[in-house]
Design a protein around this motif. Structure first.
Motif, PDB file in Angstrom:
ATOM      1  N   ALA A  58      62.447  25.464  31.199  1.00  0.00           N
ATOM      2  CA  ALA A  58      62.960  26.483  29.601  1.00  0.00           C
ATOM      3  C   ALA A  58      62.056  27.275  30.809  1.00  0.00           C
ATOM      4  O   ALA A  58      61.399  26.590  30.974  1.00  0.00           O
ATOM      5  N   THR A  59      62.935  28.675  30.768  1.00  0.00           N
ATOM      6  CA  THR A  59      62.252  29.380  31.635  1.00  0.00           C
ATOM      7  C   THR A  59      61.544  30.824  31.168  1.00  0.00           C
ATOM      8  O   THR A  59      62.622  30.874  30.131  1.00  0.00           O
ATOM      9  N   ASP A  60      61.066  30.921  31.296  1.00  0.00           N
ATOM     10  CA  ASP A  60      60.279  32.608  30.854  1.00  0.00           C
ATOM     11  C   ASP A  60      60.370  34.025  31.192  1.00  0.00           C
ATOM     12  O   ASP A  60      59.149  33.521  32.410  1.00  0.00           O
ATOM     13  N   LEU A  61      61.442  33.881  31.875  1.00  0.00           N
ATOM     14  CA  LEU A  61      61.551  35.725  32.834  1.00  0.00           C
ATOM     15  C   LEU A  61      60.418  36.252  32.116  1.00  0.00           C
ATOM     16  O   LEU A  61      59.938  37.414  33.353  1.00  0.00           O
ATOM     17  N   ASN A  62      59.957  36.679  31.606  1.00  0.00           N
ATOM     18  CA  ASN A  62      59.224  38.542  31.066  1.00  0.00           C
ATOM     19  C   ASN A  62      57.797  37.494  31.830  1.00  0.00           C
ATOM     20  O   ASN A  62      56.266  37.975  32.100  1.00  0.00           O
ATOM     21  N   THR A  63      57.160  35.568  31.621  1.00  0.00           N
ATOM     22  CA  THR A  63      55.755  35.974  32.187  1.00  0.00           C
ATOM     23  C   THR A  63      55.772  34.916  33.155  1.00  0.00           C
ATOM     24  O   THR A  63      55.086  34.265  33.964  1.00  0.00           O
ATOM     25  N   ASN A  64      57.050  34.688  33.509  1.00  0.00           N
ATOM     26  CA  ASN A  64      57.595  33.671  34.774  1.00  0.00           C
ATOM     27  C   ASN A  64      57.208  32.188  34.647  1.00  0.00           C
ATOM     28  O   ASN A  64      56.439  31.903  35.638  1.00  0.00           O
ATOM     29  N   THR A  65      57.461  32.322  32.923  1.00  0.00           N
ATOM     30  CA  THR A  65      56.475  30.634  33.043  1.00  0.00           C
ATOM     31  C   THR A  65      57.969  29.543  33.629  1.00  0.00           C
ATOM     32  O   THR A  65      58.670  29.494  32.801  1.00  0.00           O
ATOM     33  N   PHE A  66      57.751  28.791  33.773  1.00  0.00           N
ATOM     34  CA  PHE A  66      58.979  27.359  34.011  1.00  0.00           C
ATOM     35  C   PHE A  66      57.864  26.362  32.670  1.00  0.00           C
ATOM     36  O   PHE A  66      57.138  25.507  33.234  1.00  0.00           O
ATOM     37  N   SER A  67      58.600  25.539  31.950  1.00  0.00           N
ATOM     38  CA  SER A  67      57.782  24.764  31.048  1.00  0.00           C
ATOM     39  C   SER A  67      59.547  23.416  31.699  1.00  0.00           C
ATOM     40  O   SER A  67      60.134  23.549  31.339  1.00  0.00           O
ATOM     41  N   VAL A  68      58.760  23.023  31.638  1.00  0.00           N
ATOM     42  CA  VAL A  68      59.250  21.570  32.656  1.00  0.00           C
ATOM     43  C   VAL A  68      58.591  20.065  31.340  1.00  0.00           C
ATOM     44  O   VAL A  68      58.023  19.904  31.785  1.00  0.00           O
ATOM     45  N   PHE A  69      59.453  19.681  31.294  1.00  0.00           N
ATOM     46  CA  PHE A  69      60.197  18.261  30.067  1.00  0.00           C
ATOM     47  C   PHE A  69      60.078  17.286  31.302  1.00  0.00           C
ATOM     48  O   PHE A  69      61.125  17.509  32.015  1.00  0.00           O
ATOM     49  N   PHE A  70      59.848  16.064  30.660  1.00  0.00           N
ATOM     50  CA  PHE A  70      59.553  15.231  31.470  1.00  0.00           C
ATOM     51  C   PHE A  70      60.646  13.984  30.560  1.00  0.00           C
ATOM     52  O   PHE A  70      60.567  13.821  29.246  1.00  0.00           O
ATOM     53  N   LYS A  71      61.302  13.066  31.754  1.00  0.00           N
ATOM     54  CA  LYS A  71      62.190  12.097  31.154  1.00  0.00           C
ATOM     55  C   LYS A  71      61.021  11.017  30.442  1.00  0.00           C
ATOM     56  O   LYS A  71      59.655  10.542  31.046  1.00  0.00           O
ATOM     57  N   LYS A  72      61.231   9.996  29.462  1.00  0.00           N
ATOM     58  CA  LYS A  72      59.938   9.185  28.523  1.00  0.00           C
ATOM     59  C   LYS A  72      59.314   7.946  29.917  1.00  0.00           C
ATOM     60  O   LYS A  72      60.416   7.947  30.779  1.00  0.00           O
ATOM     61  N   ASP A  73      58.399   7.809  29.948  1.00  0.00           N
ATOM     62  CA  ASP A  73      58.047   6.780  30.648  1.00  0.00           C
ATOM     63  C   ASP A  73      58.029   7.225  32.297  1.00  0.00           C
ATOM     64  O   ASP A  73      58.411   6.287  32.773  1.00  0.00           O
ATOM     65  N   GLN A  74      57.723   8.362  32.074  1.00  0.00           N
ATOM     66  CA  GLN A  74      57.814   8.478  34.208  1.00  0.00           C
ATOM     67  C   GLN A  74      56.586   9.376  33.475  1.00  0.00           C
ATOM     68  O   GLN A  74      55.880   9.982  33.925  1.00  0.00           O
ATOM     69  N   ALA A  75      55.913   8.777  35.537  1.00  0.00           N
ATOM     70  CA  ALA A  75      54.642   9.575  35.689  1.00  0.00           C
ATOM     71  C   ALA A  75      55.559  10.896  36.625  1.00  0.00           C
ATOM     72  O   ALA A  75      56.532  10.638  37.522  1.00  0.00           O
ATOM     73  N   ILE A  76      54.409  11.772  36.876  1.00  0.00           N
ATOM     74  CA  ILE A  76      54.458  12.708  37.757  1.00  0.00           C
ATOM     75  C   ILE A  76      53.101  12.936  37.914  1.00  0.00           C
ATOM     76  O   ILE A  76      52.190  13.101  37.449  1.00  0.00           O
ATOM     77  N   VAL A  77      52.870  13.736  39.936  1.00  0.00           N
ATOM     78  CA  VAL A  77      51.731  13.965  40.106  1.00  0.00           C
ATOM     79  C   VAL A  77      51.871  15.009  40.461  1.00  0.00           C
ATOM     80  O   VAL A  77      52.731  16.001  41.044  1.00  0.00           O
ATOM     81  N   PRO A  78      50.674  16.652  39.812  1.00  0.00           N
ATOM     82  CA  PRO A  78      51.226  17.862  40.035  1.00  0.00           C
ATOM     83  C   PRO A  78      51.672  17.870  41.209  1.00  0.00           C
ATOM     84  O   PRO A  78      52.484  18.934  41.421  1.00  0.00           O
TER      85      PRO A  78
END
Length: 170
Positions: A58-78
């Motif tokens: 999801a993107t908010d162009l007013n604040t340049n924020t990207f909300s990234v949602f991950f699939k269940k049981d997935q690991a991610i490194v920043p």
């Protein structure tokens, strides 16, 4: 009798592994810097979508924020998220992660809590990454002075992530 014990041991191990839950990051809120138009936003979104564990963005162009949602049981490194933003030609101004507390200790990545909040009895937390490249340059300079006595912070190791707790759920 020995064969039966071995089979039982194997079945118990399989059962335990099948019921184990992967500690995970649920969501990442990334504020990107340097954007000037919606095409810039699209470039970042396109890069983030190439990460296999991403479910939606999801993107908010007013604040340049990207909300990234991950699939269940997935690991991610920043660092993967940061790399994708930089591949699009921009920088991370802030990164917050919603995750299981167990994720902070369950992988090879080193997470270092920089505030005094205890993680005991907490299930999920929202953390903000405080390292160079995960905050604005101005914020990093302030943090560098604040954490001058923390040797791991000054090393700027790409596998160490210093964080502060923003919010938590018991």
């Amino acid at each position: 009798m020995k064969k039966i014990k071995n089979k039982i041991t194997i079945l118990i191990a399989i059962f335990m592994l099948s019921n184990s839950v992967i500690a995970q990051v649920y969501k990442a809120d990334i504020i990107a810097t340097g954007l000037t138009c919606s095409m810039c936003s699209n470039a970042i979104k396109k890069q983030l979508k190439t990460i296999e564990s991403v479910d939606s963005i999801a993107t908010d162009l007013n604040t340049n924020t990207f909300s990234v949602f991950f699939k269940k049981d997935q690991a991610i490194v920043p660092s993967i998220l940061k790399e994708k933003v930089e591949n699009a030609g921009f920088f991370v101004g802030s990164m917050q992660l919603d995750l299981d507390v167990s994720y902070l200790t369950s992988n090879s990545t080193q997470f270092i809590n920089m505030n005094t909040s205890d993680l005991k009895n907490k299930k999920t937390v929202t953390i903000q990454i405080l390292d160079k490249g995960y905050v604005t340059y101005k914020t990093y300079k302030k943090l560098e002075k604040q954490f001058a006595k923390v040797s791991s912070y000054l090393k700027q190791n790409e596998t160490d992530f210093h964080f502060k707790i923003i919010n938590y759920e018991k």
